[in-house]
Design a protein around this motif. Sequence first.
Motif, PDB file in Angstrom:
ATOM      1  N   PRO A 174       0.817  -1.227   0.000  1.00 30.37           N
ATOM      2  CA  PRO A 174       0.000   0.000   0.000  1.00 30.37           C
ATOM      3  C   PRO A 174       0.850   1.276   0.000  1.00 30.37           C
ATOM      4  CG  PRO A 174       0.076  -0.958   2.196  1.00 30.37           C
ATOM      5  CD  PRO A 174       0.827  -1.906   1.307  1.00 30.37           C
ATOM      6  N   TYR A 175       0.199   2.388  -0.407  1.00 34.41           N
ATOM      7  CA  TYR A 175       0.844   3.696  -0.449  1.00 34.41           C
ATOM      8  C   TYR A 175       0.106   4.669   0.465  1.00 34.41           C
ATOM      9  CZ  TYR A 175       1.566   1.871  -5.283  1.00 34.41           C
ATOM     10  OH  TYR A 175       1.803   1.093  -6.388  1.00 34.41           O
ATOM     11  N   TYR A 176       0.786   5.787   0.692  1.00 34.00           N
ATOM     12  CA  TYR A 176       0.127   6.967   1.252  1.00 34.00           C
ATOM     13  C   TYR A 176       0.217   8.066   0.206  1.00 34.00           C
ATOM     14  CZ  TYR A 176      -0.262   4.846   5.828  1.00 34.00           C
ATOM     15  OH  TYR A 176      -0.609   4.020   6.867  1.00 34.00           O
ATOM     16  N   VAL A 177      -0.922   8.643  -0.131  1.00 34.62           N
ATOM     17  CA  VAL A 177      -0.984   9.722  -1.111  1.00 34.62           C
ATOM     18  C   VAL A 177      -1.250  11.017  -0.362  1.00 34.62           C
ATOM     19  CG1 VAL A 177      -2.135  10.596  -3.174  1.00 34.62           C
ATOM     20  CG2 VAL A 177      -1.830   8.121  -2.868  1.00 34.62           C
ATOM     21  N   LYS A 178      -0.375  12.008  -0.560  1.00 37.88           N
ATOM     22  CA  LYS A 178      -0.448  13.237   0.234  1.00 37.88           C
ATOM     23  C   LYS A 178      -0.256  14.479  -0.640  1.00 37.88           C
ATOM     24  CE  LYS A 178       2.163  10.909   3.951  1.00 37.88           C
ATOM     25  NZ  LYS A 178       3.347  11.038   4.855  1.00 37.88           N
ATOM     26  N   PRO A 179      -0.939  15.571  -0.312  1.00 36.06           N
ATOM     27  CA  PRO A 179      -0.568  16.853  -0.921  1.00 36.06           C
ATOM     28  C   PRO A 179       0.864  17.181  -0.491  1.00 36.06           C
ATOM     29  CG  PRO A 179      -2.673  17.008   0.252  1.00 36.06           C
ATOM     30  CD  PRO A 179      -2.050  15.702   0.633  1.00 36.06           C
ATOM     31  N   ALA A 180       1.658  17.755  -1.374  1.00 32.93           N
ATOM     32  CA  ALA A 180       3.056  18.030  -1.037  1.00 32.93           C
ATOM     33  C   ALA A 180       3.186  19.100   0.033  1.00 32.93           C
ATOM     34  CB  ALA A 180       3.830  18.448  -2.289  1.00 32.93           C
ATOM     35  N   ASN A 181       2.263  20.063   0.025  1.00 35.16           N
ATOM     36  CA  ASN A 181       2.385  21.217   0.918  1.00 35.16           C
ATOM     37  C   ASN A 181       1.191  21.345   1.844  1.00 35.16           C
ATOM     38  OD1 ASN A 181       4.845  23.037  -0.032  1.00 35.16           O
ATOM     39  ND2 ASN A 181       3.883  22.165  -1.847  1.00 35.16           N
ATOM     40  N   THR A 209      -1.024  21.441  -6.098  1.00 35.80           N
ATOM     41  CA  THR A 209      -0.757  21.117  -7.499  1.00 35.80           C
ATOM     42  C   THR A 209       0.382  20.108  -7.625  1.00 35.80           C
ATOM     43  OG1 THR A 209       0.748  23.015  -7.701  1.00 35.80           O
ATOM     44  CG2 THR A 209      -1.574  23.367  -8.300  1.00 35.80           C
ATOM     45  N   LYS A 210       0.854  19.660  -6.502  1.00 36.86           N
ATOM     46  CA  LYS A 210       1.898  18.626  -6.479  1.00 36.86           C
ATOM     47  C   LYS A 210       1.602  17.683  -5.324  1.00 36.86           C
ATOM     48  CE  LYS A 210       6.063  19.800  -5.139  1.00 36.86           C
ATOM     49  NZ  LYS A 210       7.431  20.367  -5.120  1.00 36.86           N
ATOM     50  N   ILE A 211       1.708  16.384  -5.592  1.00 37.19           N
ATOM     51  CA  ILE A 211       1.460  15.425  -4.516  1.00 37.19           C
ATOM     52  C   ILE A 211       2.643  14.474  -4.410  1.00 37.19           C
ATOM     53  CG2 ILE A 211      -1.034  15.568  -4.816  1.00 37.19           C
ATOM     54  CD1 ILE A 211      -0.976  12.836  -6.125  1.00 37.19           C
ATOM     55  N   ILE A 212       2.683  13.773  -3.299  1.00 37.69           N
ATOM     56  CA  ILE A 212       3.718  12.777  -3.076  1.00 37.69           C
ATOM     57  C   ILE A 212       3.052  11.451  -2.730  1.00 37.69           C
ATOM     58  CG2 ILE A 212       3.973  13.408  -0.622  1.00 37.69           C
ATOM     59  CD1 ILE A 212       6.980  12.730  -0.930  1.00 37.69           C
ATOM     60  N   VAL A 213       3.592  10.390  -3.298  1.00 32.27           N
ATOM     61  CA  VAL A 213       3.114   9.039  -3.012  1.00 32.27           C
ATOM     62  C   VAL A 213       4.258   8.297  -2.328  1.00 32.27           C
ATOM     63  CG1 VAL A 213       2.106   6.935  -3.941  1.00 32.27           C
ATOM     64  CG2 VAL A 213       1.705   9.123  -5.098  1.00 32.27           C
ATOM     65  N   GLU A 214       3.976   7.786  -1.138  1.00 35.62           N
ATOM     66  CA  GLU A 214       5.013   7.123  -0.353  1.00 35.62           C
ATOM     67  C   GLU A 214       4.655   5.656  -0.145  1.00 35.62           C
ATOM     68  OE1 GLU A 214       6.140  11.000   2.423  1.00 35.62           O
ATOM     69  OE2 GLU A 214       4.894   9.392   3.217  1.00 35.62           O
ATOM     70  N   GLU A 215       5.644   4.813  -0.254  1.00 29.94           N
ATOM     71  CA  GLU A 215       5.450   3.392   0.029  1.00 29.94           C
ATOM     72  C   GLU A 215       5.310   3.206   1.536  1.00 29.94           C
ATOM     73  OE1 GLU A 215       7.544   0.359  -2.530  1.00 29.94           O
ATOM     74  OE2 GLU A 215       8.547  -0.010  -0.624  1.00 29.94           O
ATOM     75  N   GLU A 216       4.308   2.436   1.929  1.00 27.98           N
ATOM     76  CA  GLU A 216       4.083   2.228   3.359  1.00 27.98           C
ATOM     77  C   GLU A 216       5.230   1.446   3.989  1.00 27.98           C
ATOM     78  OE1 GLU A 216       0.201   1.151   5.799  1.00 27.98           O
ATOM     79  OE2 GLU A 216       1.068  -0.658   4.907  1.00 27.98           O
ATOM     80  N   VAL A 217       5.604   1.870   5.175  1.00 29.87           N
ATOM     81  CA  VAL A 217       6.573   1.138   5.958  1.00 29.87           C
ATOM     82  C   VAL A 217       5.874   0.668   7.234  1.00 29.87           C
ATOM     83  CG1 VAL A 217       7.413   3.287   7.004  1.00 29.87           C
ATOM     84  CG2 VAL A 217       8.817   1.224   7.124  1.00 29.87           C
ATOM     85  N   ILE A 218       6.045  -0.604   7.585  1.00 35.49           N
ATOM     86  CA  ILE A 218       5.435  -1.137   8.797  1.00 35.49           C
ATOM     87  C   ILE A 218       6.347  -0.766   9.967  1.00 35.49           C
ATOM     88  CG2 ILE A 218       4.573  -3.181   9.977  1.00 35.49           C
ATOM     89  CD1 ILE A 218       3.078  -2.397   7.413  1.00 35.49           C
ATOM     90  N   ALA A 219       5.924   0.227  10.706  1.00 40.10           N
ATOM     91  CA  ALA A 219       6.778   0.761  11.760  1.00 40.10           C
ATOM     92  C   ALA A 219       5.947   1.592  12.721  1.00 40.10           C
ATOM     93  CB  ALA A 219       7.884   1.614  11.152  1.00 40.10           C
ATOM     94  N   ARG A 220       6.546   1.891  13.843  1.00 35.77           N
ATOM     95  CA  ARG A 220       5.956   2.858  14.770  1.00 35.77           C
ATOM     96  C   ARG A 220       6.562   4.226  14.462  1.00 35.77           C
ATOM     97  NH1 ARG A 220       8.739  -0.097  19.149  1.00 35.77           N
ATOM     98  NH2 ARG A 220       8.222   1.650  20.529  1.00 35.77           N
ATOM     99  N   GLU A 221       5.734   5.258  14.581  1.00 35.58           N
ATOM    100  CA  GLU A 221       6.226   6.611  14.302  1.00 35.58           C
ATOM    101  C   GLU A 221       6.575   7.320  15.602  1.00 35.58           C
ATOM    102  OE1 GLU A 221       5.034   9.930  11.137  1.00 35.58           O
ATOM    103  OE2 GLU A 221       3.611   9.837  12.790  1.00 35.58           O
ATOM    104  N   MET A 222       7.808   7.748  15.689  1.00 32.84           N
ATOM    105  CA  MET A 222       8.285   8.514  16.832  1.00 32.84           C
ATOM    106  C   MET A 222       8.184  10.002  16.529  1.00 32.84           C
ATOM    107  SD  MET A 222       9.070   6.070  18.787  1.00 32.84           S
ATOM    108  CE  MET A 222       8.560   4.452  18.192  1.00 32.84           C
ATOM    109  N   GLN A 223       7.873  10.763  17.543  1.00 34.65           N
ATOM    110  CA  GLN A 223       7.862  12.214  17.402  1.00 34.65           C
ATOM    111  C   GLN A 223       8.864  12.796  18.397  1.00 34.65           C
ATOM    112  OE1 GLN A 223       3.862  13.764  17.587  1.00 34.65           O
ATOM    113  NE2 GLN A 223       3.230  12.633  15.771  1.00 34.65           N
TER     114      GLN A 223
END
Length: 357
Positions: A174-181, A209-223
Amino acid sequence: MKTNVYVLLGGKSAEHEVSLKSASAILNALDKNKYNVYPVFITKEGIWCSLGLLKKEIKSVDELQVESKDSISTSIGKFLMEIFKDDEKSIIFPAIHGTNGEDGTIQGLLELIDVPYVGNEVLSSSVGMDKVIMKDVFSKHNLPQTKYVSIRLHRWKEDEKKVYKKVEEQLKYPYYVKPANLGSSVGINRVENYEELEEAFKEAFKYDTKIIVEEEVIAREMQISVIGNDDPKVSVPGEFIMERPFFDYNAKYIDGKIIPVIPARLAPEVSDKVRELAVKAFKILNCHGLARVDIFVTDDNEILINEVNTMPGFTAVSMTPVLWKATDGTTYPELIEELISLAFERYEQKKSILRTR
């Protein structure tokens, strides 16, 4: 004499409502014995509206919203001529997320009028806001990150199927599709197949007017929060207990069901590496003041940079203030005070630079 603090809030952004929540907390936290506090509401149309000297606690974001029939340029002119006093010590706190607040545009205006302001400057704000440029910069510095593809609106309109084929050839579902800004999970969708990809593109292109598609990574997100100028300090990592595939806008700001875990559940050596990567990303983007760095950690302890937020949220569920409380006991008002101090420090540093020959 008290220092004037002008808190900018709202804005011409899809994150307008989030800004109101952040700003109300900031306004209430500012020491009224030390500062003259002036909320400045910016409407969704971009019109600046000063609410005057704040004399009471903000109990609802509705108290911060007013209307004006001025044009954008007239409203800014009024702020500069009638409200902003050149002969008084003043600083601006741009508590605006997303477009026109976190992307370097308002920072450019503040540079032009030569006033100290809290947070990141033009370059770090604009690069940090554009997820594609940010990831390209990180690639140049060999920071580990997930695979991604960027698509511009005109290319998509020319041949949608060709664009989808390009994405499927370069990335695995799966991917994540996001607006770039944009931030706060606005316009973001997780997709598992071609049909969902089509819908996600339509949604994301509503916001950019620009988007980014990222490949999903199975992970926990740290902040991780990073604060400082030339010698930044870093907080302990924090994370949220995941109840959904990703935290959308409702999960972050409406449902109120997310559960923070601070410090994050990491081995000490992994935590140290995560913190080191956060500071490295902060410096690469030439950040000043503050930033929140989001980093993935897999079950195998692989560490991947996700993104840097140059004006992170300050709502009740926001990580930044909670992280610093857990790190060194810094309270919310103390955090605001430190950010103001850093802003004045950076302003004086820039004033010492020669601008003429």
